[in-house]
Design a protein around this motif. Structure first.
Motif, PDB file in Angstrom:
ATOM      1  N   THR A   1      10.733-109.697  50.652  1.00 32.05           N
ATOM      2  CA  THR A   1      12.131-109.342  50.373  1.00 32.05           C
ATOM      3  C   THR A   1      12.674-110.051  49.131  1.00 32.05           C
TER       4      THR A   1
ATOM      5  N   SER B   1      13.733-107.656  45.894  1.00 33.96           N
ATOM      6  CA  SER B   1      15.021-106.962  45.872  1.00 33.96           C
ATOM      7  C   SER B   1      16.170-107.938  45.619  1.00 33.96           C
TER       8      SER B   1
ATOM      9  N   HIS C   1      17.904-107.024  53.142  1.00 36.42           N
ATOM     10  CA  HIS C   1      16.487-106.883  53.471  1.00 36.42           C
ATOM     11  C   HIS C   1      15.942-108.197  54.039  1.00 36.42           C
TER      12      HIS C   1
ATOM     13  N   SER D   1       7.133-101.900  49.879  1.00 34.17           N
ATOM     14  CA  SER D   1       8.543-101.894  50.275  1.00 34.17           C
ATOM     15  C   SER D   1       9.408-102.526  49.188  1.00 34.17           C
TER      16      SER D   1
ATOM     17  N   THR E   1      12.876-100.704  48.157  1.00 32.15           N
ATOM     18  CA  THR E   1      14.123-101.432  48.416  1.00 32.15           C
ATOM     19  C   THR E   1      14.786-101.866  47.108  1.00 32.15           C
TER      20      THR E   1
ATOM     21  N   ILE F   1      16.280 -99.296  54.347  1.00 29.15           N
ATOM     22  CA  ILE F   1      15.542-100.558  54.242  1.00 29.15           C
ATOM     23  C   ILE F   1      14.669-100.782  55.489  1.00 29.15           C
TER      24      ILE F   1
ATOM     25  N   ASN G   1      10.376-100.952  55.645  1.00 26.64           N
ATOM     26  CA  ASN G   1       9.560-101.982  56.294  1.00 26.64           C
ATOM     27  C   ASN G   1       8.411-101.379  57.092  1.00 26.64           C
TER      28      ASN G   1
END
Length: 369
Positions: free
Chosen positions: A106, A109, A133, A255, A259, A280, A284
């Motif tokens: 994450t 992002s 996220h 991802s 994202t 989001i 995942n």
């Protein structure tokens, strides 16, 4: 003029398809090479590398730190699957590491949101979208990790499903897995280099490169035009946004890419923060396809770990997606974090450094004994 443009687009698509096929072959080869290298690695070396994973919390932060540094949970989870397939890591040790990888991914992002730092209002919305996220994955880990440590919740469920796909391997002896078509080349390279640790590093680098190549080619071939055309349509319904998030991320195998597409949309008020959340959540689940491809060896443990990665994100979706009241908790927390970060820009940087680097590193270092 239009004909020339169409022809150029067609040629570009064909090129992307060919690169995509090449990247997929490279990925399968790299995972096979990593598995063989890990199986040949000296037991003492393997023991030193993986000894810290006996502690589930350290294992969690190793997965987080590795993913934050490499910037690809797909690479980390695929590598972990290969290590499990080689028999150098147990399923129970690997589960928290995969959870950590979900948090580590994450970071991208959140970093994308920092590009809006010069505009206060855009920065607030962008950072909220980036942090959302993070919060979703952190909450999912906080709920599922204690269940896994106490009851083997995910690993036992994954193993029972893996029985369907792989033969029972509960016997004393070497791990046996299906040889993929790249094995002759894999064995030749392993024998030529003849240093398993060096081969392992080469394989990890190749896995990372293959995923990046695959991500770029699929994004250009399938996602970029479609996403622009339908982004107004997909965010109207939370379940539709969830399905598209899953689809796009499964196609791109990252991802972080999908994202990171959402952050500019939220920053520019094209999509509201609450409407971006189901997308989001779907992203995942979509990213778990990489671990599924990596589990082609058909060892029960490798398939089970790929299933753990999938189940972890599915349960996360089941907790947050169906209930608007619960869904609002991460959204409000992310929005509050965005607001506080605008009041002091230092908070945003401190959050990134503490969450993804300083805290994991300190906990790993302090727990090494």
């Amino acid at each position: 003029m239009e004909t020339i443009e169409l022809q150029k687009k067609k040629q570009s698509k064909i090129k992307s398809y060919l690169i995509m096929l090449l990247a997929l072959l490279l990925f399968i080869f790299a995972i096979d090479l990593l598995t063989v290298a890990m199986s040949q690695l000296n037991n003492d070396v393997a023991e030193n590398i993986l000894s810290a994973t006996r502690n589930p919390f350290v294992s969690l932060f190793i997965g987080l730190l590795m993913t934050a540094l490499i910037q690809s949970s797909s690479t980390v989870t695929a590598s972990i699957v290969a290590v499990v397939a080689a028999g150098n890591l147990t399923l129970e040790q690997a589960v928290p590491m995969v959870m950590g990888a979900n948090i580590g991914t994450t970071l991208t992002s959140t970093l994308v949101s920092l590009s809006y730092i010069m505009n206060r209002k855009q920065f607030k919305r962008a950072l909220s979208a980036g942090i959302l996220h993070d919060i979703f994955n952190i909450f999912t880990v906080l709920i599922l990790l204690p269940l896994e440590i106490s009851f083997g919740f995910l690993s036992k469920m994954a193993l029972s499903i893996a029985h369907i796909f792989a033969p029972d391997e509960n016997y004393m002896g070497p791990i046996v897995y299906n040889k993929v078509f790249t094995r002759p080349l894999t064995e030749w390279i392993t024998e030529t280099i003849n240093i398993p640790f060096l081969t392992m590093l080469l394989a990890i680098f190749m896995v990372f490169g293959a995923i990046k190549l695959l991500s770029t080619s699929v994004y250009r071939a399938f996602v970029v035009d479609s996403f622009k055309e339908i982004n107004n349509f997909i965010f109207k319904n939370p379940y539709l946004a969830f399905i598209y998030g899953t689809f796009f991320t499964a196609a791109v195998q990252s991802s972080t890419v999908t994202t990171s597409l959402v952050v500019p949309l939220v920053a520019n008020k094209k999509v509201s923060l609450p409407k971006s959340f189901p997308f989001i959540i779907g992203a995942n689940i979509g990213t778990t396809i990489t671990a599924a491809i990596a589990a082609i060896y058909k060892t029960e443990a490798a398939i089970a770990l790929a299933l753990v990665h999938f189940l972890f994100n599915v349960f996360g979706a089941m907790i947050f997606l169906p209930f608007p009241v619960i869904r609002r908790i991460p959204v409000r927390l992310a929005s509050w974090m965005g607001k506080k970060s605008v009041e002091s820009r230092f908070i945003g940087f401190a959050y990134i450094l503490l969450t993804f680097f300083i805290i994991p590193f300190l906990l790993i270092y302090l727990s090494k004994d």
